[in-house]
Design a protein around this motif. Structure first.
Motif, PDB file in Angstrom:
ATOM      1  N   ARG A  57       0.536  -1.698  -0.322  1.00 55.28           N
ATOM      2  CA  ARG A  57      -0.192   0.165   0.123  1.00 55.28           C
ATOM      3  C   ARG A  57       1.176   1.224  -0.193  1.00 55.28           C
ATOM      4  NH1 ARG A  57      -3.918  -2.663   3.769  1.00 55.28           N
ATOM      5  NH2 ARG A  57      -5.765  -3.343   2.550  1.00 55.28           N
ATOM      6  N   GLU A  58       2.157   1.182   0.660  1.00 62.38           N
ATOM      7  CA  GLU A  58       2.814   2.346   0.614  1.00 62.38           C
ATOM      8  C   GLU A  58       3.272   2.034  -0.505  1.00 62.38           C
ATOM      9  OE1 GLU A  58       7.190   3.384   2.235  1.00 62.38           O
ATOM     10  OE2 GLU A  58       5.250   2.394   4.086  1.00 62.38           O
ATOM     11  N   LEU A  59       3.488   0.879  -1.398  1.00 59.58           N
ATOM     12  CA  LEU A  59       4.166   1.783  -2.662  1.00 59.58           C
ATOM     13  C   LEU A  59       2.754   2.054  -3.711  1.00 59.58           C
ATOM     14  CD1 LEU A  59       6.710  -1.246  -2.482  1.00 59.58           C
ATOM     15  CD2 LEU A  59       7.362   1.645  -3.220  1.00 59.58           C
ATOM     16  N   ASN A  60       1.953   2.412  -3.691  1.00 60.96           N
ATOM     17  CA  ASN A  60       1.368   2.469  -4.160  1.00 60.96           C
ATOM     18  C   ASN A  60       0.417   0.852  -5.251  1.00 60.96           C
ATOM     19  OD1 ASN A  60      -1.562   4.195  -5.331  1.00 60.96           O
ATOM     20  ND2 ASN A  60      -0.038   4.467  -7.002  1.00 60.96           N
ATOM     21  N   ILE A  61      -0.132   0.003  -5.044  1.00 63.21           N
ATOM     22  CA  ILE A  61       0.650  -0.717  -5.270  1.00 63.21           C
ATOM     23  C   ILE A  61      -1.359  -1.791  -4.328  1.00 63.21           C
ATOM     24  CG2 ILE A  61       0.443  -3.385  -5.447  1.00 63.21           C
ATOM     25  CD1 ILE A  61       3.910  -2.253  -5.869  1.00 63.21           C
ATOM     26  N   ALA A  62      -2.190  -2.248  -5.494  1.00 65.82           N
ATOM     27  CA  ALA A  62      -3.523  -2.777  -4.647  1.00 65.82           C
ATOM     28  C   ALA A  62      -2.966  -4.238  -4.289  1.00 65.82           C
ATOM     29  CB  ALA A  62      -4.988  -2.983  -5.125  1.00 65.82           C
ATOM     30  N   PRO A  63      -2.894  -4.649  -2.595  1.00 65.90           N
ATOM     31  CA  PRO A  63      -2.536  -5.736  -2.453  1.00 65.90           C
ATOM     32  C   PRO A  63      -3.924  -6.897  -2.737  1.00 65.90           C
ATOM     33  CG  PRO A  63      -3.135  -4.899  -0.361  1.00 65.90           C
ATOM     34  CD  PRO A  63      -2.891  -4.116  -1.450  1.00 65.90           C
ATOM     35  N   HIS A  64      -3.957  -7.657  -4.229  1.00 65.86           N
ATOM     36  CA  HIS A  64      -4.763  -8.538  -3.826  1.00 65.86           C
ATOM     37  C   HIS A  64      -4.276 -10.457  -3.490  1.00 65.86           C
ATOM     38  CE1 HIS A  64      -6.916  -6.509  -7.558  1.00 65.86           C
ATOM     39  NE2 HIS A  64      -6.911  -6.473  -6.818  1.00 65.86           N
ATOM     40  N   VAL A  65      -3.692 -10.353  -2.537  1.00 65.09           N
ATOM     41  CA  VAL A  65      -3.616 -11.683  -2.049  1.00 65.09           C
ATOM     42  C   VAL A  65      -4.214 -12.316  -1.057  1.00 65.09           C
ATOM     43  CG1 VAL A  65      -2.092 -12.065   0.918  1.00 65.09           C
ATOM     44  CG2 VAL A  65      -2.261 -10.166  -1.209  1.00 65.09           C
ATOM     45  N   ALA A  66      -4.475 -13.441  -1.094  1.00 65.07           N
ATOM     46  CA  ALA A  66      -5.900 -14.390  -0.997  1.00 65.07           C
ATOM     47  C   ALA A  66      -5.947 -14.249   0.694  1.00 65.07           C
ATOM     48  CB  ALA A  66      -5.342 -15.651  -1.585  1.00 65.07           C
ATOM     49  N   GLN A  67      -6.785 -14.335   0.742  1.00 59.12           N
ATOM     50  CA  GLN A  67      -6.728 -13.504   3.020  1.00 59.12           C
ATOM     51  C   GLN A  67      -6.735 -15.427   3.626  1.00 59.12           C
ATOM     52  OE1 GLN A  67     -11.109 -12.433   2.723  1.00 59.12           O
ATOM     53  NE2 GLN A  67     -10.207 -11.049   3.848  1.00 59.12           N
ATOM     54  N   ASN A  68      -5.453 -15.564   4.221  1.00 52.83           N
ATOM     55  CA  ASN A  68      -5.465 -16.300   5.479  1.00 52.83           C
ATOM     56  C   ASN A  68      -6.408 -15.900   6.339  1.00 52.83           C
ATOM     57  OD1 ASN A  68      -4.651 -18.185   6.396  1.00 52.83           O
ATOM     58  ND2 ASN A  68      -2.061 -17.858   6.422  1.00 52.83           N
ATOM     59  N   THR A  69      -7.105 -16.650   6.880  1.00 54.80           N
ATOM     60  CA  THR A  69      -8.368 -16.572   8.134  1.00 54.80           C
ATOM     61  C   THR A  69      -8.184 -17.653   9.165  1.00 54.80           C
ATOM     62  OG1 THR A  69      -9.898 -17.360   7.087  1.00 54.80           O
ATOM     63  CG2 THR A  69      -9.561 -14.882   6.975  1.00 54.80           C
ATOM     64  N   SER A  70      -7.036 -18.349   8.881  1.00 52.96           N
ATOM     65  CA  SER A  70      -6.599 -19.666   9.387  1.00 52.96           C
ATOM     66  C   SER A  70      -6.414 -19.248  10.926  1.00 52.96           C
ATOM     67  CB  SER A  70      -6.342 -20.751   8.522  1.00 52.96           C
ATOM     68  OG  SER A  70      -6.476 -21.756   7.745  1.00 52.96           O
ATOM     69  N   ASN A  71      -7.001 -19.249  11.708  1.00 48.28           N
ATOM     70  CA  ASN A  71      -6.606 -19.354  13.159  1.00 48.28           C
ATOM     71  C   ASN A  71      -6.025 -17.374  13.496  1.00 48.28           C
ATOM     72  OD1 ASN A  71      -8.345 -21.736  14.500  1.00 48.28           O
ATOM     73  ND2 ASN A  71      -5.983 -22.122  13.562  1.00 48.28           N
ATOM     74  N   ARG A  72      -6.703 -16.938  12.684  1.00 53.82           N
ATOM     75  CA  ARG A  72      -5.924 -15.822  12.968  1.00 53.82           C
ATOM     76  C   ARG A  72      -7.005 -14.296  11.755  1.00 53.82           C
ATOM     77  NH1 ARG A  72      -2.772 -13.239   9.067  1.00 53.82           N
ATOM     78  NH2 ARG A  72      -1.549 -14.504   7.187  1.00 53.82           N
ATOM     79  N   ALA A  73      -6.436 -13.843  12.237  1.00 55.81           N
ATOM     80  CA  ALA A  73      -7.071 -12.261  11.327  1.00 55.81           C
ATOM     81  C   ALA A  73      -6.433 -11.819   9.827  1.00 55.81           C
ATOM     82  CB  ALA A  73      -7.283 -10.630  12.133  1.00 55.81           C
ATOM     83  N   SER A  74      -7.535 -11.684   8.963  1.00 51.27           N
ATOM     84  CA  SER A  74      -6.586 -11.825   7.435  1.00 51.27           C
ATOM     85  C   SER A  74      -6.019  -9.629   7.503  1.00 51.27           C
ATOM     86  CB  SER A  74      -7.567 -11.570   5.628  1.00 51.27           C
ATOM     87  OG  SER A  74      -6.653 -11.541   5.046  1.00 51.27           O
ATOM     88  N   ALA A  75      -4.523  -9.395   6.836  1.00 51.83           N
ATOM     89  CA  ALA A  75      -4.619  -8.503   6.731  1.00 51.83           C
ATOM     90  C   ALA A  75      -5.659  -7.454   5.531  1.00 51.83           C
ATOM     91  CB  ALA A  75      -2.807  -8.391   6.454  1.00 51.83           C
ATOM     92  N   ILE A  76      -5.748  -8.678   4.578  1.00 53.31           N
ATOM     93  CA  ILE A  76      -6.219  -7.721   3.860  1.00 53.31           C
ATOM     94  C   ILE A  76      -7.963  -7.366   4.090  1.00 53.31           C
ATOM     95  CG2 ILE A  76      -7.877  -8.701   1.804  1.00 53.31           C
ATOM     96  CD1 ILE A  76      -4.999  -8.301   1.533  1.00 53.31           C
TER      97      ILE A  76
END
Length: 132
Positions: A57-76
């Motif tokens: 996000r700092e580099l002005n890039i949209a992070p289209h990263v698959a969400q990892n919701t296994s036992n934690r909150a996703s950064a997306i």
């Protein structure tokens, strides 16, 4: 990988440190980034970390990263997932896996240990040199 045509535009070899893939991704996108134009970067859930997403996000890039919701909150969060382009990126992202499958089955790179150790004269160390 370029999403529209499925072309591999960059690759790098890194040591297995646990963070090397994410660090290499940032370096490769900085090299390819044209500047102010908004880009997207698709990645699997191994890249769903707060630091990686914040760096993109700092580099002005949209992070289209698959969400990892296994036992934690996703950064997306909803800023990314609400856009239709995110869903399209998740479908197209499969192409990179197809590229790896091709290199393993067709190109014969299924043996990752093909190479030799070479002594470096400049710094007296051994380096692994792949033989392709």
């Amino acid at each position: 990988m370029e999403n529209r045509h499925g072309l591999v535009v960059g690759a790098t070899l890194t040591p297995a440190t646990g963070t090397a893939e994410r660090e290499a991704a940032i370096k490769m996108i900085v090299r390819r980034s044209p500047g102010a134009r908004r880009l997207t970067l698709g990645a699997d859930k191994g890249y769903d970390t707060k630091n990686f997403v914040a760096d993109l996000r700092e580099l002005n890039i949209a992070p289209h990263v698959a969400q990892n919701t296994s036992n934690r909150a996703s950064a997306i969060d909803g800023r990314t997932t609400r856009h239709p382009g995110y869903a399209v990126s998740q479908i197209i992202r499969k192409r990179i896996e197809e590229s790896f499958a091709w290199t393993k089955t067709i190109a014969g790179l299924h043996k990752p240990n093909t190479g030799v150790w070479v002594a470096s004269r400049s710094n007296s160390s051994l380096q692994w040199q792949p033989t392709i």
